[in-house]
Every structure is written in structure tokens, then in C-alpha cells.
Write a protein that holds these residues in place. Structure first.
Motif, short mmCIF file in Angstrom:
data_model
loop_
_atom_site.label_atom_id
_atom_site.label_comp_id
_atom_site.label_asym_id
_atom_site.label_seq_id
_atom_site.Cartn_x
_atom_site.Cartn_y
_atom_site.Cartn_z
N SER A 25 35.87 27.48 -59.45
CA SER A 25 36.90 28.09 -58.61
C SER A 25 37.64 29.18 -59.38
N SER A 26 37.88 28.93 -60.67
CA SER A 26 38.55 29.94 -61.50
C SER A 26 37.71 31.20 -61.61
N LEU A 27 36.39 31.04 -61.74
CA LEU A 27 35.50 32.18 -61.86
C LEU A 27 35.44 32.99 -60.57
N GLN A 28 35.80 32.36 -59.44
CA GLN A 28 35.88 33.11 -58.19
C GLN A 28 37.11 34.01 -58.16
N ALA A 29 38.18 33.56 -58.83
CA ALA A 29 39.45 34.27 -58.76
C ALA A 29 39.70 35.19 -59.96
N ARG A 30 39.08 34.90 -61.08
CA ARG A 30 39.30 35.67 -62.30
C ARG A 30 37.97 35.95 -62.98
N PRO A 31 37.87 37.05 -63.73
CA PRO A 31 36.63 37.34 -64.46
C PRO A 31 36.41 36.34 -65.58
N ALA A 32 35.15 36.17 -65.97
CA ALA A 32 34.81 35.22 -67.03
C ALA A 32 35.52 35.53 -68.34
N ILE A 33 35.86 36.81 -68.57
CA ILE A 33 36.54 37.19 -69.80
C ILE A 33 37.90 36.51 -69.93
N GLN A 34 38.50 36.13 -68.80
CA GLN A 34 39.76 35.40 -68.82
C GLN A 34 39.55 33.90 -68.78
N VAL A 35 38.55 33.45 -68.03
CA VAL A 35 38.37 32.02 -67.79
C VAL A 35 37.80 31.30 -69.01
N ALA A 36 36.71 31.83 -69.57
CA ALA A 36 35.97 31.13 -70.62
C ALA A 36 36.82 30.77 -71.84
N PRO A 37 37.61 31.72 -72.40
CA PRO A 37 38.40 31.35 -73.58
C PRO A 37 39.45 30.28 -73.29
N PHE A 71 47.23 28.57 -58.04
CA PHE A 71 47.51 29.42 -59.19
C PHE A 71 46.28 29.46 -60.08
N ALA A 72 45.68 30.63 -60.22
CA ALA A 72 44.43 30.77 -60.98
C ALA A 72 44.60 30.35 -62.43
N GLU A 73 45.72 30.74 -63.05
CA GLU A 73 45.93 30.40 -64.45
C GLU A 73 46.01 28.90 -64.64
N LEU A 74 46.71 28.22 -63.73
CA LEU A 74 46.83 26.76 -63.82
C LEU A 74 45.47 26.10 -63.63
N THR A 75 44.67 26.62 -62.72
CA THR A 75 43.34 26.06 -62.47
C THR A 75 42.47 26.15 -63.71
N MET A 76 42.56 27.26 -64.44
CA MET A 76 41.79 27.41 -65.68
C MET A 76 42.18 26.35 -66.70
N ILE A 77 43.49 26.17 -66.88
CA ILE A 77 43.97 25.20 -67.86
C ILE A 77 43.56 23.79 -67.45
N VAL A 84 39.45 27.88 -70.95
CA VAL A 84 38.82 26.58 -70.74
C VAL A 84 38.35 26.00 -72.06
N PHE A 85 37.69 26.81 -72.88
CA PHE A 85 37.15 26.28 -74.13
C PHE A 85 38.27 25.83 -75.08
N VAL A 86 39.27 26.69 -75.27
CA VAL A 86 40.35 26.34 -76.21
C VAL A 86 41.08 25.07 -75.75
#
Length: 330
Positions: free
Chosen positions: A214-226, A160-166, A228-230
């Protein structure tokens, strides 16, 4: 004075972290999709000079973060790491020949105001762990298990891409807490323990980097970066009162101004992380500098995609994808 120097050290650390992450992100999209959440992804990136350069620059930021935590409280240092985004913004303007707009200026102002407010209303810096050893252990074990959850799910064929980001953010949060512990032990001259915390920080950061890549492979940075940082900012700040005695209630007006300052800096950082300028620098996918949106990767006008049918049928998550992004639209 120590607080100001601590924030300065945090700014230096965040600048190195941000430049390093940008270099790593440039290589992430080029890695084979079938290596998602696999050690093969990390081993492949270790052979890429630009990724290694980014990793080396990020490593140089860690001693500065330790210095920051020796001078300022965790609830100030962790949000101050958002300042690195301002360095990326300046690099984007220089490298892309584009000027920041009102959106970027407002996000920058929010970061500056938020960090300044956190500094003014910060609690006193703790010099030891106020939480019981059992509490600290349980918290760190819980963060560690949450950080590796995507890899456990991968073993049973789930991703799950969203879970991987978190979980990438949680791994970096673990690193942030461990860095604070290392700073405390270093100040107490417990050098062996400080070194162990340093090694554990490196391990947690490696997990975080692999998950974020891995998240950046599945989703654009516009979704991943915020995301991960928050995540990596909120978790250590929330744990600071429990583990280190940096209580919001001990600050003026019961911690309300401090909480507002932290919300402002987080909002500014999350907004700036979505800036078209930063995305154009970090993400090989085409980004509209006017709107900040990345086009649909399956749109033939922006990219060509080849999928190996047999591989997708056997395991949809390991489909081999090749894209040829269009140049940035100006």
C-alpha cells in the motif's frame, strides 16, 4: 565457526527475501489505488503470477533465518539481512545493463564493514528468553497494535502514507522477534510452540506485505524501502537486550563498537535502498539513473493521469489513477 555459519544463513535468507520483495514491488504499482490498505489489494495480488513467485521465494527465506538465529545472536542476524540488497544490486546491473557507481560501492562497503563489525563485537547468542513472559507478551501486543494502526485509521477515513511505511516495518519487526522465539523453542524441542510462532510470523509478515505494498502505491520506492528496512532492523535489535539478554554492555568497550557497527550497516542499507539501480529494478515509476530521483507523477511529460471526479469527491484516498511511466532515462 557457528557465528560465521549463522551470518551465511542470514545472507541466504536476506537474498531470498530481497528477490521476493522486488518481484512483489513490481506488481504493487499496477494494483488499483482504491484498494489501498484493503484486503482486496491482497486478493488481487494473489492472482498475479509474479507476485506469487515473489511470495514463494520470500517464504523459502524464513527457514534460513531460523537457522541463522540458531547459530548467531539476533543483534547480528537482523542487520545481516541487509546483505540481500547486494544481491538486488547485482541483479540490477545484469538486467538493466548498467554499472554500479561510487554511491553504490560506498553503500556496499558500509554494509560489509558494519556486518563484520557486528560479528566481531557481538554478544553471546542467547538460548532462552530472559525477559518475563508478561514483558514479552506486552511487547508483542504493542507491536501488533502498532502494526495494524493504519487499518484502524482507515476505518474512520484517515490514511497517512508515512505512518503506513513505519507500521509495515513494525509488522516485519514483530516477525523478526517471533522468528527468534521460534528458533529458541525449536532448540528446546518445544515443537508445538515453535510451530505457533511460525504461524504468527506468517500472519505478521502478511500484514507487513500489505502495508508495504500500500505504501508503494502512495509513495515511490526511494521513500518506502529505507523506512521499512531501518524500522524492521532497529526494533528487534533494541528489544534483544530486554527479551533475550543480548546486552550491549556485555560486549567490548561497553558496546560502543557494536553500536557503531550497527549504525554503519543501517546507513549503508538505507543508502543502497535509494540507489537508482535498485529503484529502476523495483519501481515501475521512471527513475533517473544519474540522480536517483523519481520525477513528479503529475508531470505530464512523464505520465498521464486520469482521476474520476465523483470518486475523489466522495473519498480522496480512493481516487482511481492510471499512469503510463516513461522509460528509464540513461
Amino acid at each position: 565457526m557457528e557465528l560465521v555459519l549463522g551470518i551465511g544463513a542470514a545472507f541466504g535468507a536476506s537474498s531470498l527475501y530481497s528477490v521476493g520483495i522486488a518481484l512483489q514491488a513490481m506488481e504493487a504499482k499496477a494494483a488499483p489505488r482504491e484498494e489501498h490498505l484493503r484486503l482486496a489489494l491482497l486478493s488481487g495480488l494473489l492472482r498475479r503470477a509474479r507476485w506469487l513467485l515473489g511470495t514463494g521465494i520470500s517464504i523459502l527465506g524464513w527457514p534460513l533465518q531460523v537457522v541463522a538465529l540458531l547459530l548467531a545472536p539476533l543483534v547480528v542476524v537482523q542487520p545481516a539481512l541487509a546483505a540481500g540488497l547486494l544481491v538486488l544490486l547485482a541483479l540490477s546491473e545484469r538486467m538493466l545493463g548498467e554499472r554500479a557507481g561510487r554511491y553504490e560501492h560506498l553503500a556496499t562497503l558500509a554494509i560489509v564493514i558494519g556486518v563484520a563489525g557486528a560479528a566481531v563485537f557481538a554478544p553471546a547468542r542467547s538460548t532462552s528468553q530472559t525477559g518475563e513472559q508478561l514483558t514479552i507478551t506486552l511487547v508483542l501486543v504493542g507491536l501488533a497494535l502498532a502494526s495494524v494502526l493504519p487499518y484502524l485509521l482507515r476505518m474512520i477515513g484517515r490514511s497517512f502514507a508515512e505512518l503506513t511505511m513505519i507500521c509495515a516495518g513494525l509488522a516485519f519487526a514483530w516477525s523478526g522477534v517471533a522468528t527468534k522465539l521460534a528458533a529458541d523453542d525449536l532448540e528446546a524441542h518445544h515443537l508445538a510452540m515453535a510451530a505457533l510462532w511460525g504461524l504468527s510470523t506468517a500472519a505478521a509478515s502478511a500484514v507487513g506485505v500489505l502495508s508495504e505494498t500500500s505504501s508503494l502505491q502512495a509513495r515511490p520506492a526511494i521513500q518506502v524501502a529505507p523506512v521499512v528496512f531501518v524500522t524492521q532492523t532497529i526494533v528487534p535489535v533494541a528489544l534483544a537486550p530486554i527479551l533475550f539478554g543480548e546486552r550491549f554492555t556485555a560486549t567490548p568497550l561497553g558496546g560502543v563498537p557494536l553500536a557503531i557497527s550497527l549504525v554503519i550497516v543501517l546507513a549503508g542499507a538505507a543508502a543502497l535502498a535509494r540507489s537508482p539501480l535498485l529503484l529502476a529494478l523495483m519501481d515501475p515509476a521512471p527513475v533517473s539513473l544519474a540522480s536517483g530521483s523519481a520525477p513528479n507523477p503529475v508531470d505530464p511529460s512523464h505520465a498521464t493521469m486520469r482521476v474520476t471526479p465523483a470518486t475523489e469527491e466522495d473519498d480522496p484516498s480512493s481516487a482511481t489513477t492510471s499512469t503510463s511511466p516513461a522509460s528509464i532515462r540513461r
